[in-house]
Design an enzyme around this catalytic site. Structure first.
Site, PDB file in Angstrom:
ATOM      1  N   LYS A   3      -2.148  -3.561   3.330  1.00 48.12           N
ATOM      2  CA  LYS A   3      -0.558  -3.823   4.418  1.00 48.12           C
ATOM      3  C   LYS A   3      -0.667  -4.231   5.547  1.00 48.12           C
ATOM      4  O   LYS A   3      -1.879  -3.985   5.740  1.00 48.12           O
ATOM      5  CB  LYS A   3      -0.350  -2.211   3.828  1.00 48.12           C
ATOM      6  CG  LYS A   3      -0.726  -1.401   3.910  1.00 48.12           C
ATOM      7  CD  LYS A   3      -0.325   0.265   3.826  1.00 48.12           C
ATOM      8  CE  LYS A   3      -1.652   0.714   3.767  1.00 48.12           C
ATOM      9  NZ  LYS A   3      -1.319   1.699   5.003  1.00 48.12           N
ATOM     10  N   CYS A  24      -0.265   7.556   7.241  1.00 47.74           N
ATOM     11  CA  CYS A  24      -0.127   6.124   6.191  1.00 47.74           C
ATOM     12  C   CYS A  24       0.292   7.156   5.004  1.00 47.74           C
ATOM     13  O   CYS A  24       0.679   6.412   4.303  1.00 47.74           O
ATOM     14  CB  CYS A  24      -1.232   5.150   5.930  1.00 47.74           C
ATOM     15  SG  CYS A  24      -0.856   4.327   7.631  1.00 47.74           S
ATOM     16  N   ASP A  69      -6.177   3.624   2.580  1.00 50.87           N
ATOM     17  CA  ASP A  69      -6.632   3.831   4.098  1.00 50.87           C
ATOM     18  C   ASP A  69      -8.183   4.421   3.670  1.00 50.87           C
ATOM     19  O   ASP A  69      -8.709   4.503   4.809  1.00 50.87           O
ATOM     20  CB  ASP A  69      -5.948   3.351   5.413  1.00 50.87           C
ATOM     21  CG  ASP A  69      -4.844   2.801   5.069  1.00 50.87           C
ATOM     22  OD1 ASP A  69      -4.354   2.179   4.249  1.00 50.87           O
ATOM     23  OD2 ASP A  69      -3.984   3.310   5.979  1.00 50.87           O
TER      24      ASP A  69
END
Length: 234
Positions: free
Chosen positions: A134, A167, A25
């Site tokens: 995702k 994450c 991310d």
């Protein structure tokens, strides 16, 4: 070629041919002023250092022919992958919450095709780098990540990204549960919150789920020429 990587709680031996760098991310949403975290009131200024350190690792990995794999969080404009009424994801995931609470942001946060969704310019993927989208915190949830890693014989994951406590840690825990050897690169990550959150994440990783190293240490371990020179002197 196996090399020793300085890490906490103890050094770990890695095989470069079975190692991958996993960037989690590293998107404008998490690392850039005006992105989702910034709009939510999180101080994103430390992200610049995390991105720079991740770049150091990525450059070393590419020079050593170690694969670099990107995970990105995002949803289509219709939010069809976000989860329905029976899913807790829309009630907890920050982008979905902000877009629900602030209608002017709908379709702008972590929405595929938007600036917020894009990977930061400093870490633009190479053409050959896999990029996996995702819709949950963990990169293993509902994605082909595990199949990709196993198809390449990967056993060790060198992990950088934002947010370390969400994450990154979620993906790292799942990596551990899938029998991978996860290494968190401390200074190439940033938490969504105060510095003590980072310390808590590092504690969790070093105590229960993996290892923690630094960008400089990882880059040195991936430096094939440097490692060869060290071995030649022995």
């Amino acid at each position: 070629m196996k090399v020793a990587l300085p890490a906490r709680p103890e050094p770990i031996e890695i095989d470069r041919e079975r190692t991958a760098v996993l960037l989690v991310d590293m998107q404008n949403a998490f690392a850039s002023p005006g992105g989702m975290l910034d709009l939510a009131g999180v101080d994103v200024r430390p992200a610049a250092a995390a991105v720079a350190n991740a770049r150091l690792v990525v450059d070393a990995a590419r020079a050593a022919s170690v694969p670099v794999i990107y995970l990105v969080m995002g949803y289509p404009p219709d939010q069809s992958t976000a989860g329905g009424e029976d899913s807790p994801n829309p009630r907890k995931e920050l982008a979905l919450c902000l877009m629900r609470e602030r209608p002017e942001l709908r379709g702008k946060l972590l929405t595929i095709g938007t600036w917020d969704f894009q990977i930061v310019d400093a870490l633009t993927p190479a053409r050959s780098d896999p990029v996996i989208t995702k819709s949950r915190y963990s990169g293993f949830a509902g994605t082909p990540l595990d199949a990709l890693l196993r198809s390449r014989g990967i056993r060790t994951l060198l992990m950088a990204g934002i947010a370390s406590n969400v994450c990154v840690e979620s993906t790292l825990r799942d990596a551990y549960f899938h029998e991978y050897w996860p290494v968190m690169i401390d200074d190439a990550t940033m938490p969504a919150g105060a510095p003590e959150i980072q310390r808590a994440t590092v504690y969790n990783v070093t105590t229960f789920f993996g290892w923690v190293s630094t960008a400089a240490e990882v880059a040195a371990a991936l430096d094939a020429k440097r490692s060869f020179r060290r071995r030649a002197k022995v």
